[in-house]
Motif scaffolding. Structure first.
Motif, PDB file in Angstrom:
ATOM      1  N   LYS A 377       0.834  -1.215   0.000  1.00  0.00           N
ATOM      2  CA  LYS A 377       0.000   0.000   0.000  1.00  0.00           C
ATOM      3  C   LYS A 377       0.865   1.260   0.000  1.00  0.00           C
ATOM      4  O   LYS A 377       0.539   2.248  -0.656  1.00  0.00           O
ATOM      5  CB  LYS A 377      -0.917   0.009   1.227  1.00  0.00           C
ATOM      6  CG  LYS A 377      -2.089  -0.955   1.159  1.00  0.00           C
ATOM      7  CD  LYS A 377      -2.954  -0.849   2.408  1.00  0.00           C
ATOM      8  CE  LYS A 377      -4.163  -1.782   2.340  1.00  0.00           C
ATOM      9  NZ  LYS A 377      -4.989  -1.708   3.574  1.00  0.00           N
ATOM     10  N   ARG A 380       3.168   1.020  -3.554  1.00  0.00           N
ATOM     11  CA  ARG A 380       2.388   0.841  -4.785  1.00  0.00           C
ATOM     12  C   ARG A 380       3.302   0.445  -5.954  1.00  0.00           C
ATOM     13  O   ARG A 380       3.390   1.124  -6.978  1.00  0.00           O
ATOM     14  CB  ARG A 380       1.610   2.115  -5.122  1.00  0.00           C
ATOM     15  CG  ARG A 380       0.576   2.473  -4.072  1.00  0.00           C
ATOM     16  CD  ARG A 380       0.061   3.895  -4.248  1.00  0.00           C
ATOM     17  NE  ARG A 380      -0.719   4.050  -5.464  1.00  0.00           N
ATOM     18  CZ  ARG A 380      -2.042   3.871  -5.551  1.00  0.00           C
ATOM     19  NH1 ARG A 380      -2.734   3.514  -4.471  1.00  0.00           N
ATOM     20  NH2 ARG A 380      -2.679   4.052  -6.670  1.00  0.00           N
ATOM     21  N   GLU A 414      -5.876 -11.898  -1.787  1.00  0.00           N
ATOM     22  CA  GLU A 414      -6.001 -10.563  -1.193  1.00  0.00           C
ATOM     23  C   GLU A 414      -4.907  -9.624  -1.693  1.00  0.00           C
ATOM     24  O   GLU A 414      -5.175  -8.460  -2.040  1.00  0.00           O
ATOM     25  CB  GLU A 414      -5.940 -10.669   0.338  1.00  0.00           C
ATOM     26  CG  GLU A 414      -6.092  -9.322   1.042  1.00  0.00           C
ATOM     27  CD  GLU A 414      -6.034  -9.441   2.558  1.00  0.00           C
ATOM     28  OE1 GLU A 414      -5.749  -8.419   3.227  1.00  0.00           O
ATOM     29  OE2 GLU A 414      -6.248 -10.562   3.079  1.00  0.00           O
ATOM     30  N   GLN A 417      -5.547  -8.692  -5.337  1.00  0.00           N
ATOM     31  CA  GLN A 417      -6.611  -7.690  -5.464  1.00  0.00           C
ATOM     32  C   GLN A 417      -6.087  -6.301  -5.120  1.00  0.00           C
ATOM     33  O   GLN A 417      -6.447  -5.313  -5.777  1.00  0.00           O
ATOM     34  CB  GLN A 417      -7.779  -8.064  -4.551  1.00  0.00           C
ATOM     35  CG  GLN A 417      -8.567  -9.280  -5.031  1.00  0.00           C
ATOM     36  CD  GLN A 417      -9.647  -9.708  -4.057  1.00  0.00           C
ATOM     37  OE1 GLN A 417      -9.609  -9.378  -2.849  1.00  0.00           O
ATOM     38  NE2 GLN A 417     -10.635 -10.447  -4.546  1.00  0.00           N
ATOM     39  N   LEU A 418      -5.230  -6.218  -4.099  1.00  0.00           N
ATOM     40  CA  LEU A 418      -4.633  -4.928  -3.745  1.00  0.00           C
ATOM     41  C   LEU A 418      -3.775  -4.408  -4.893  1.00  0.00           C
ATOM     42  O   LEU A 418      -3.870  -3.224  -5.262  1.00  0.00           O
ATOM     43  CB  LEU A 418      -3.786  -5.084  -2.480  1.00  0.00           C
ATOM     44  CG  LEU A 418      -2.919  -3.872  -2.100  1.00  0.00           C
ATOM     45  CD1 LEU A 418      -3.774  -2.633  -1.885  1.00  0.00           C
ATOM     46  CD2 LEU A 418      -2.072  -4.188  -0.860  1.00  0.00           C
ATOM     47  N   HIS A 420      -4.032  -4.953  -8.058  1.00  0.00           N
ATOM     48  CA  HIS A 420      -4.850  -4.532  -9.199  1.00  0.00           C
ATOM     49  C   HIS A 420      -5.801  -3.385  -8.867  1.00  0.00           C
ATOM     50  O   HIS A 420      -6.557  -2.946  -9.733  1.00  0.00           O
ATOM     51  CB  HIS A 420      -5.649  -5.717  -9.737  1.00  0.00           C
ATOM     52  CG  HIS A 420      -4.801  -6.701 -10.495  1.00  0.00           C
ATOM     53  ND1 HIS A 420      -4.219  -7.809  -9.893  1.00  0.00           N
ATOM     54  CD2 HIS A 420      -4.404  -6.729 -11.793  1.00  0.00           C
ATOM     55  CE1 HIS A 420      -3.519  -8.474 -10.799  1.00  0.00           C
ATOM     56  NE2 HIS A 420      -3.604  -7.846 -11.952  1.00  0.00           N
ATOM     57  N   SER A 421      -5.741  -2.889  -7.644  1.00  0.00           N
ATOM     58  CA  SER A 421      -6.644  -1.795  -7.254  1.00  0.00           C
ATOM     59  C   SER A 421      -6.097  -0.421  -7.629  1.00  0.00           C
ATOM     60  O   SER A 421      -6.817   0.580  -7.548  1.00  0.00           O
ATOM     61  CB  SER A 421      -6.898  -1.840  -5.745  1.00  0.00           C
ATOM     62  OG  SER A 421      -5.719  -1.512  -5.016  1.00  0.00           O
ATOM     63  N   TYR A 422      -4.854  -0.337  -8.041  1.00  0.00           N
ATOM     64  CA  TYR A 422      -4.281   0.965  -8.405  1.00  0.00           C
ATOM     65  C   TYR A 422      -3.655   0.897  -9.792  1.00  0.00           C
ATOM     66  O   TYR A 422      -3.234  -0.153 -10.262  1.00  0.00           O
ATOM     67  CB  TYR A 422      -3.249   1.426  -7.364  1.00  0.00           C
ATOM     68  CG  TYR A 422      -2.073   0.491  -7.147  1.00  0.00           C
ATOM     69  CD1 TYR A 422      -0.933   0.549  -7.948  1.00  0.00           C
ATOM     70  CD2 TYR A 422      -2.096  -0.450  -6.106  1.00  0.00           C
ATOM     71  CE1 TYR A 422       0.136  -0.301  -7.743  1.00  0.00           C
ATOM     72  CE2 TYR A 422      -1.018  -1.303  -5.886  1.00  0.00           C
ATOM     73  CZ  TYR A 422       0.097  -1.227  -6.709  1.00  0.00           C
ATOM     74  OH  TYR A 422       1.158  -2.071  -6.502  1.00  0.00           O
ATOM     75  N   ASN A 423      -3.618   2.027 -10.466  1.00  0.00           N
ATOM     76  CA  ASN A 423      -3.037   2.140 -11.801  1.00  0.00           C
ATOM     77  C   ASN A 423      -1.785   3.016 -11.727  1.00  0.00           C
ATOM     78  O   ASN A 423      -1.889   4.232 -11.568  1.00  0.00           O
ATOM     79  CB  ASN A 423      -4.040   2.736 -12.782  1.00  0.00           C
ATOM     80  CG  ASN A 423      -5.228   1.838 -13.005  1.00  0.00           C
ATOM     81  OD1 ASN A 423      -5.089   0.633 -13.194  1.00  0.00           O
ATOM     82  ND2 ASN A 423      -6.435   2.422 -12.967  1.00  0.00           N
ATOM     83  N   LYS A 479      -2.947  -1.109 -16.815  1.00  0.00           N
ATOM     84  CA  LYS A 479      -2.304  -1.587 -15.592  1.00  0.00           C
ATOM     85  C   LYS A 479      -0.833  -1.927 -15.822  1.00  0.00           C
ATOM     86  O   LYS A 479       0.021  -1.652 -14.976  1.00  0.00           O
ATOM     87  CB  LYS A 479      -3.052  -2.824 -15.075  1.00  0.00           C
ATOM     88  CG  LYS A 479      -2.412  -3.485 -13.863  1.00  0.00           C
ATOM     89  CD  LYS A 479      -2.393  -2.558 -12.657  1.00  0.00           C
ATOM     90  CE  LYS A 479      -1.741  -3.220 -11.457  1.00  0.00           C
ATOM     91  NZ  LYS A 479      -1.629  -2.312 -10.306  1.00  0.00           N
TER      92      LYS A 479
END
Length: 562
Positions: A377, A380, A414, A417-418, A420-423, A479
């Motif tokens: 997080k 990134r 999990e 998913q984290l 792929h949650s940001y570009n 992505k």
């Protein structure tokens, strides 16, 4: 080599005894010979083909490589030597006479694919030669019994192993290369090779590593650190550029540890290689573990800022928990990793840091895993390789108490998913960038280029772009990629100092061979020299029905001479 004779023949003249007729007697006896007509067999061509198939160097070979760029480099060298020896490399496994399977031992799925390929080859009655880290690490595995193996440090002898496998023999070469007791980096760097991509040269700068990670099986195969001398690496780079290469990848199990066994270090090597890189060509540095890059951060920042070096570094963290890192025996703490990333991010603006994470390592608690989540997080990472833990047989981690399978899967999901949650590239839309075009996209719709930060940029598929440095405007971000359009009125720049080799063409041939138009010169191991007479395989082919017998005699003499 066993002989059908009761005693060994010490010399070619020993094949003639005192009881044999003299040449004059044989000539006189010919007058009494009455020629007898013989009916020509209709299937002569088939018989010739069948006999010919037993002569090494006339077969088709299909090669499959799994794993890292180091393994791919080994595969390119093996293909080049086989092609230079007369074998034909094919992309069609069904038409091949022999399968050369170059394995990876990092994860269970890779070894499963390798094992299944062996079974498939045997079902199709193909000859098989095995290479790579799996047979090197565990040559006594049941499913490897009776099969020929070429060790990771013996790839310069692949022709010998394939020759014997074609004849139905099982050969295993698994030894280490040494010079005066010191372990060498491996086979020579000037061997013939067939580059998978004629524009990209993969150079292994060292083999093995200094770590003893509890989950790693590669250490069993590649062993301790052994580095190539700087000048040998510089010469390999120079030769590559003379063959039209415009991008070099440096690879090993740990590039950061380079040179510690021979009294030098990675920055010294990189500064030397930069001298050989033509304008517009680029160098990409491979994976380095945190412990060995820490003491070189200042110099590494300067090198990564160099215009002919990608501002890219692959630094595997594996976990953000110090307790897990200790169980892995990674020899660093999470603060060391953070220091590397923070320092380089500050000194090399825009740098791409790629990393690896293992989910579900033995003993990893929910709290341990959450520390890893927080690390992702925070940074990134634009490039993140997420791996569910697989216990590899023979490793200390395989004997530890395992995390339940469903927990490993959940943590892997999990973290994915984290990721792929940001570009990571959205802010790049609208930028103007210089990119080097080297590949074709998987869907064949675009050419693939890379900018200074080794970010993938898709560009229009125009022939004149391949192998060129072009200027593009970024108009879309995904992505894992950017899309760019050529800047109007800009002209592609050619970094290559020579025309690239054709796909499948052998690199590293001697200049005299090239001057004479020889694409596949026969090396010493593939020709029989008796006095001043050279008998090659083309001559053997023309011997027709006497081919098998001639081959047996020549093979015997060859062994005695060499």
């Amino acid at each position: 080599m066993p002989s059908a004779c009761d005693s060994l023949i010490e010399d070619i003249e020993d094949m003639v005894s005192s009881n044999d007729p003299t040449p004059h007697e044989r000539q006189t006896a010919r007058k009494s010979i009455i020629p007898r007509s013989r009916k020509k067999k209709e299937n002569l061509s088939n018989e010739e083909l069948q006999a010919d198939s037993f002569i090494p160097g006339t077969q088709k070979i299909w090669m499959k490589t799994w794993g890292c760029s180091h393994n791919n480099s080994d595969g390119e060298y093996m293909a080049g030597q086989l092609a230079a020896s007369g074998y034909k490399m094919t992309d069609d496994p069904t038409e091949a006479d022999l399968w050369l399977l170059n394995s990876c031992t990092v994860k269970n799925p890779a070894e499963d694919h390798f094992r299944n390929s062996i079974k498939k080859a045997q079902e199709q009655q193909k000859k098989v030669v095995l290479a790579g880290c799996v047979p090197q690490a565990q040559p006594r595995m049941d499913y490897l019994k009776g099969l020929s193996i070429i060790g990771v440090q013996q790839i310069d002898r692949v022709v010998e192993v394939v020759d014997e496998a074609v004849k139905g023999h099982s050969v295993r070469l698994l030894g280490q290369k040494k010079d005066g007791g010191r372990r060498l980096g491996g086979a020579r760097l000037d061997l013939p090779k067939i580059r998978k991509n004629p524009l990209i040269e993969i150079i292994s700068i060292n083999t093995g590593c200094l770590n003893a990670c509890t989950y790693c099986k590669t250490k069993h195969a590649r062993g301790d650190l052994a580095s190539y001398p700087i000048e040998e690496l510089a010469e390999r780079a120079r030769q590559s550029f003379q063959e039209g290469v415009c991008e070099i990848w440096l690879t090993s199990e740990d590039t950061g540890a380079y040179g510690r066994d021979i009294g030098t270090d990675l920055p010294t090597l990189l500064w030397r290689l930069v001298e050989e890189i033509p304008e517009g060509a680029m160098l990409r540095l491979g994976m380095t573990n945190p412990p060995y890059i820490l003491e070189h951060l200042e110099e590494m920042a300067k090198i990564l800022n160099h215009p002919r070096v990608y501002a890219f570094l692959h630094v595997p963290v594996q976990s953000a928990s110090d307790s897990v890192l200790m169980d892995m025996k990674r020899e660093y703490c999470i603060d060391d990793f953070r220091r590397v990333v923070d320092f380089l991010s500050e000194r090399v603006p825009g740098i791409t840091i790629a990393t690896d994470i293992i989910c579900g390592f033995p003993g990893e608690t929910d709290e341990d895993f959450q520390e890893t989540v927080e690390l992702v997080k925070h940074y990134r990472f634009p490039s993140l390789f997420i791996n569910q833990f697989y216990p590899r047989p023979g490793t200390p981690a395989a004997k530890m108490e395992q995390v339940p399978a469903h927990v490993k899967k959940q943590r892997t999901k999990e973290l994915s998913q984290l990721f792929h949650s940001y570009n990571p590239y959205d802010h790049k839309v609208g930028e103007r960038q210089r990119v080097l075009v080297t590949e074709e996209s998987f869907d064949s719709q675009y050419y693939v280029a890379h900018n200074k930060f080794y970010e993938q940029v898709l560009v229009p598929k125009r022939t004149e772009f391949k192998g060129k440095m072009i200027e593009v405007d970024i108009y879309e971000a995904g992505k894992h990629f950017l899309k760019g359009q050529l800047v109007e009125d800009s002209k592609p720049f050619t970094p290559s100092i020579a025309a690239p080799l054709q796909k499948g063409e052998v690199s590293g041939l001697m200049k005299e061979d090239l001057a004479n138009g020889v694409q596949n010169p026969t090396p010493p191991s593939c020709a029989l020299l008796v006095g001043s007479c050279s008998v090659d395989r083309d001559l053997l082919k023309r011997l027709g029905l006497g081919l098998a017998l001639a081959a047996a005699i020549l093979a015997f003499i060859f062994e005695k001479l060499y």
